[in-house]
Enzyme design. Structure first.
Site, PDB file in Angstrom:
ATOM      1  N   LYS A  10      13.562  12.921  15.337  1.00 46.85           N
ATOM      2  CA  LYS A  10      14.163  13.073  14.011  1.00 46.85           C
ATOM      3  C   LYS A  10      14.519  14.534  13.760  1.00 46.85           C
ATOM      4  O   LYS A  10      13.722  15.434  14.033  1.00 46.85           O
ATOM      5  CB  LYS A  10      13.191  12.561  12.943  1.00 46.85           C
ATOM      6  CG  LYS A  10      13.780  12.426  11.541  1.00 46.85           C
ATOM      7  CD  LYS A  10      12.778  11.755  10.610  1.00 46.85           C
ATOM      8  CE  LYS A  10      13.334  11.566   9.212  1.00 46.85           C
ATOM      9  NZ  LYS A  10      12.359  10.902   8.311  1.00 46.85           N
ATOM     10  N   PRO A  45     -10.053  -5.896 -17.117  1.00 47.52           N
ATOM     11  CA  PRO A  45     -10.444  -5.842 -18.524  1.00 47.52           C
ATOM     12  C   PRO A  45      -9.210  -6.165 -19.374  1.00 47.52           C
ATOM     13  O   PRO A  45      -8.267  -5.373 -19.430  1.00 47.52           O
ATOM     14  CB  PRO A  45     -10.889  -4.384 -18.715  1.00 47.52           C
ATOM     15  CG  PRO A  45     -11.149  -3.865 -17.341  1.00 47.52           C
ATOM     16  CD  PRO A  45     -10.170  -4.579 -16.467  1.00 47.52           C
ATOM     17  N   LEU A  46      -9.194  -7.322 -19.994  1.00 50.27           N
ATOM     18  CA  LEU A  46      -8.026  -7.804 -20.733  1.00 50.27           C
ATOM     19  C   LEU A  46      -8.247  -7.546 -22.222  1.00 50.27           C
ATOM     20  O   LEU A  46      -9.038  -8.234 -22.870  1.00 50.27           O
ATOM     21  CB  LEU A  46      -7.828  -9.298 -20.456  1.00 50.27           C
ATOM     22  CG  LEU A  46      -6.521  -9.943 -20.908  1.00 50.27           C
ATOM     23  CD1 LEU A  46      -5.309  -9.229 -20.335  1.00 50.27           C
ATOM     24  CD2 LEU A  46      -6.501 -11.412 -20.500  1.00 50.27           C
ATOM     25  N   SER A  47      -7.549  -6.545 -22.751  1.00 47.93           N
ATOM     26  CA  SER A  47      -7.840  -6.063 -24.103  1.00 47.93           C
ATOM     27  C   SER A  47      -7.100  -6.812 -25.192  1.00 47.93           C
ATOM     28  O   SER A  47      -7.443  -6.697 -26.359  1.00 47.93           O
ATOM     29  CB  SER A  47      -7.471  -4.578 -24.193  1.00 47.93           C
ATOM     30  OG  SER A  47      -6.061  -4.409 -24.114  1.00 47.93           O
ATOM     31  N   GLY A  48      -6.030  -7.519 -24.828  1.00 47.23           N
ATOM     32  CA  GLY A  48      -5.182  -8.119 -25.857  1.00 47.23           C
ATOM     33  C   GLY A  48      -3.998  -7.239 -26.192  1.00 47.23           C
ATOM     34  O   GLY A  48      -3.178  -7.600 -27.034  1.00 47.23           O
ATOM     35  N   GLY A  49      -3.900  -6.060 -25.532  1.00 48.23           N
ATOM     36  CA  GLY A  49      -2.764  -5.170 -25.713  1.00 48.23           C
ATOM     37  C   GLY A  49      -1.712  -5.378 -24.643  1.00 48.23           C
ATOM     38  O   GLY A  49      -1.914  -6.109 -23.662  1.00 48.23           O
ATOM     39  N   GLU A 109      11.194   2.910  10.720  1.00 52.39           N
ATOM     40  CA  GLU A 109      10.687   4.218  11.134  1.00 52.39           C
ATOM     41  C   GLU A 109       9.194   4.127  11.447  1.00 52.39           C
ATOM     42  O   GLU A 109       8.434   3.512  10.699  1.00 52.39           O
ATOM     43  CB  GLU A 109      10.941   5.214  10.006  1.00 52.39           C
ATOM     44  CG  GLU A 109      10.612   6.655  10.322  1.00 52.39           C
ATOM     45  CD  GLU A 109      11.024   7.605   9.206  1.00 52.39           C
ATOM     46  OE1 GLU A 109      10.994   8.828   9.433  1.00 52.39           O
ATOM     47  OE2 GLU A 109      11.388   7.127   8.113  1.00 52.39           O
ATOM     48  N   ASP A 133      -0.420  -3.386 -22.313  1.00 47.76           N
ATOM     49  CA  ASP A 133      -0.577  -2.833 -20.972  1.00 47.76           C
ATOM     50  C   ASP A 133      -1.400  -3.749 -20.073  1.00 47.76           C
ATOM     51  O   ASP A 133      -0.990  -4.076 -18.951  1.00 47.76           O
ATOM     52  CB  ASP A 133      -1.212  -1.439 -21.040  1.00 47.76           C
ATOM     53  CG  ASP A 133      -0.269  -0.408 -21.640  1.00 47.76           C
ATOM     54  OD1 ASP A 133       0.940  -0.528 -21.438  1.00 47.76           O
ATOM     55  OD2 ASP A 133      -0.749   0.502 -22.333  1.00 47.76           O
ATOM     56  N   SER A 134      -2.570  -4.153 -20.544  1.00 53.47           N
ATOM     57  CA  SER A 134      -3.370  -5.077 -19.732  1.00 53.47           C
ATOM     58  C   SER A 134      -2.679  -6.429 -19.623  1.00 53.47           C
ATOM     59  O   SER A 134      -2.803  -7.136 -18.615  1.00 53.47           O
ATOM     60  CB  SER A 134      -4.778  -5.236 -20.308  1.00 53.47           C
ATOM     61  OG  SER A 134      -4.743  -5.795 -21.602  1.00 53.47           O
ATOM     62  N   CYS A 149      16.250   7.721   8.709  1.00 50.26           N
ATOM     63  CA  CYS A 149      15.893   7.828   7.290  1.00 50.26           C
ATOM     64  C   CYS A 149      16.539   9.007   6.572  1.00 50.26           C
ATOM     65  O   CYS A 149      17.685   8.954   6.178  1.00 50.26           O
ATOM     66  CB  CYS A 149      14.363   7.859   7.144  1.00 50.26           C
ATOM     67  SG  CYS A 149      13.812   7.474   5.463  1.00 50.26           S
TER      68      CYS A 149
END
Length: 714
Positions: free
Chosen positions: A114, A358-362, A45, A364-365, A175
């Site tokens: 469309k 920023p790598l926090s150790g948790g 499309e 999510d990061s 679509c």
């Protein structure tokens, strides 16, 4: 006479407003289709402009440039001898339409606008276009002068019609029309249309693909016919990732499927079909009766060409394509692949020097870092397979000269050039999170910086004390909740400042003379929904690959990555208690995300789906959960959880207005950009709904008492 027809559909990685690049990818797909013997080629499309141009579709330039690109395609001899179905915006009688242009051998055959526009969720097509709301109606369209000069045509048909060749009939669907209850393909099939094309700009969501695929299969399972589905693929400059999966289906059976996630800019899938199979499939009496009783028929635009070979040109070695099952990725694989492809498109097209996280150790990061690792693996695989575009883009991102013979065939080595991480520790950080971050960065190959920012935090607190004469202290040491929250936010917001400082200067530190890093955010969809993040902290970034993914799914993804990517360190992240580490750790206290939020991540996912997907307010949400969570929880406990969720959702709604642009992956995303349009100043008490909940609870208590009295009498 042989009735075999080879057909082609494709996935194209188009980019909004990249007219020449989009044109080149269209031409390349046509060349590939022809090389495979295809006589009809279908593209995505709005493929000339890219689907996601948004308000740029209101600019007249975009219509001019679309015609200019089409002109170059029509005059390109490589695009002859194949029927083309191309998508572009067209203005007709000063009205903007989303159109398909059918062309053959340098001439335009027909323009089909469309009819049903996508206009909810992530889509606002009626902001830019008008639907063609006149079924079966066709009128004249006067072609632009630039087209008249090259084709010798003054007018073509414009509207709702079908193409009739010497050997078959082709209809066009676009679509959203597939998703409507009375889809055009139904009437087309009853009117003898044997090949139906569908060109799409459909985005990825976790677990969504089977819905789309079932609809495509159903389109021909009931009606019979050949269905060609084409889709855009890649990030064309926004929050969505279009996930390809071009498909060819015959009588409900899949005979060709393109990939869902790939770094290939052009992918063409073909299949050879025997149209006699369609005619046999439709031989049911009910089909014939409904066909002859149709009140209206489509205008057939006749084109004197054959899509099937003549008996003289037929190649006896060619045989019809065989059916096979549709391939689906698991949700964990979708997380590993979708956001990774999205990141690659973003970093290569904005010409950044890589990523900063920023790598926090948790967890999510950690998940964000693993997605970058997955991206590097995809780049390495593509380079090993000789993908010249990926190799060229990798050199640019890595800061190497085009003439360099470098190939990014090692994921960790490539990551060492383009991926940068930093652990921003304070006295509240644990040794475990610091070591986990360092070990993960080493495993991935990231350039890692480990630092302490206590002096920076202390300087800000000292500045406040000098200015006001008051010094805030943490709650655990006797401070108030206001002081406690302020001290946490100081750390969080300073991390954002440091993130952008390091993102701008780390390439310079490493010897690059130009180019900055894209800062990656790591707030998941549940935290965004609850507002469990600091406004303008390190969740504020350039882009966020996990902002539309739930904590529950991220945990499953990390477990998948531990084995699939051979990263046992991920198990340590998976087993750690989620914590922001913004408060002091003592022998009796460690900050916990779920305790801070007053609800679990699993509960947040339930609240999110009921609020957005099921469209529940507080009262209807309570009623649903009363039946689902009883008797495990009492009505009073359920009411407390529902009221708490809506209270924090409401007071933090303002944070959704400044969320980092995130990869859209979940139906209950609170993204305020356009997906979740709600006010950001709401009465957090929801007083009337709360009264209704309390009345319901009172009735249940009264009923319980009455039943107790009956039992005593008996």
């Amino acid at each position: 006479m042989v009735h075999y027809i080879t057909l082609a559909t494709c996935n194209l990685n188009q980019w909004a407003l990249d007219f020449e690049g989009n044109r080149d990818r269209i031409v390349e797909s046509i060349k590939i289709a022809k090389s495979k013997g295809a006589r009809l080629r279908v593209g995505p499309e709005l493929e000339i402009t890219g689907y996601g141009c948004l308000d740029h579709f209101l600019e007249n330039d975009i219509f001019l440039h679309s015609w200019e690109m089409l002109t170059t395609i029509l005059t390109n001899k490589d695009c002859f001898d194949i029927l083309l179905d191309i998508g572009m915006p067209i203005m007709h009688k000063n009205v903007r339409y989303n159109c398909r242009v059918l062309a053959y051998n340098g001439k335009i055959i027909f323009i089909r606008p469309k009819m049903w526009l996508a206009n909810d969720g992530n889509y606002r097509e009626m902001r830019f276009f008008t639907p063609w709301s006149r079924p079966y109606y066709v009128e004249n369209f006067v072609l632009p002068r630039m087209i008249q000069k090259i084709t010798g045509q003054l007018r073509v048909d414009f509207g709702d019609a079908v193409i009739s060749t010497l050997d078959t009939c082709v209809g066009i669907e676009t679509c959203e029309e597939l998703f409507t209850p009375n889809s055009p393909h139904i009437a087309m099939a009853l009117d003898g249309v044997e090949i139906i094309t569908n060109s799409s700009g459909s985005h990825h969501e976790l677990r969504k693909l089977n819905t789309r695929m079932n609809l495509i299969k159903e389109a021909t399972t009931k009606c019979g016919g050949i269905y060609l589905y084409s889709n855009q693929r890649g990030c064309d400059g926004d929050r969505l990732y279009y996930d390809g999966c071009a498909l060819i289906v015959v009588n409900g059976e899949v005979v060709a499927q393109g990939s869902q996630f790939s770094l290939d800019d052009v992918e063409v899938v073909t299949a050879t079909i025997d149209t006699e199979d369609v005619r046999s499939y439709r031989s049911l009496m009910s089909h014939g009766l409904q066909a002859v009783n149709q009140k209206e028929n489509y205008k057939r635009i006749h084109v004197p060409i054959e899509l099937s070979p003549s008996s003289e040109t037929f190649d006896p070695s060619v045989s019809p394509s065989k059916p096979f099952p549709i391939h689906y990725h698991t949700p964990e694989e979708e997380i590993a692949l979708g956001p990774a492809c999205w990141l690659w498109d973003y970093v290569r097209r904005c010409r950044a020097a890589g990523f900063f996280l920023p790598l926090s150790g948790g967890i999510d990061s950690c998940a964000t870092a693993v997605i970058v690792h997955s991206m590097c693996r995809l780049v390495a695989d593509a380079a090993k397979n000789g993908n010249e575009q990926v190799i060229k883009d990798a050199k640019v991102v890595a800061g190497l000269l085009p003439e360099s013979d470098y190939k990014p065939i090692d994921p960790a080595e490539f990551a060492s050039r383009i991926f940068h991480t930093t652990f921003m520790g304070t006295e509240n950080s644990s040794a475990e999170t610091r070591s986990r971050a360092k070990e993960l960065a080493a495993k991935i190959g990231a350039y890692h910086v480990d630092l302490n920012m206590d002096s920076l935090v202390g300087s800000v607190v000292n500045l406040f004390e000098v200015a006001t004469g008051k010094r805030p202290i943490f709650k655990i040491f006797g401070g108030s909740q206001v002081e406690n929250l302020a001290l946490q936010n100081i750390q969080a917001r300073l991390r954002m400042v440091l993130a952008y400082l390091f993102a701008q200067l780390l390439p310079w530190v490493r010897g690059r003379k130009s180019g900055g890093l894209l800062v990656l955010g790591s707030a998941n969809v549940d935290e965004c929904l609850r507002g469990y993040l600091t406004k303008y902290d390190c969740s504020s970034a350039d882009i966020n690959p996990i902002g539309g993914i739930s904590k529950t799914d991220l945990k499953k993804f990390i477990a998948y990555g531990s084995t699939s990517f051979d990263m046992p360190i991920l198990d340590d992240f998976l087993n750690a208690t989620p914590t922001a580490e913004l408060e002091p750790i003592t022998k009796d206290y460690v900050q916990s995300d779920e305790i801070d939020m007053g609800m679990t991540y699993e509960e947040l996912s339930v609240f999110g789906r009921l609020r957005k997907v099921n469209k529940c307010g507080p009262y209807s949400m309570f009623l649903k959960l009363y039946h689902e969570w009883s008797p495990k929880l009492t009505p009073e406990e359920i009411a407390v959880k529902v009221k708490r969720f809506y209270f924090f959702y409401a007071i933090n709604r303002h944070k959704q207005t400044v969320l980092t642009p995130s990869y859209h992956a979940e139906q209950y995303s609170p993204d305020d950009n356009r997906f979740d349009l709600r006010p950001f100043l709401i009465d957090p008490r929801f007083s009337w709904a709360s009264k209704k909940i309390d009345e319901f609870i009172a009735k249940t208590q009264t009923k319980t008492l009455d039943e107790s009295d009956v039992l005593k009498v008996d």
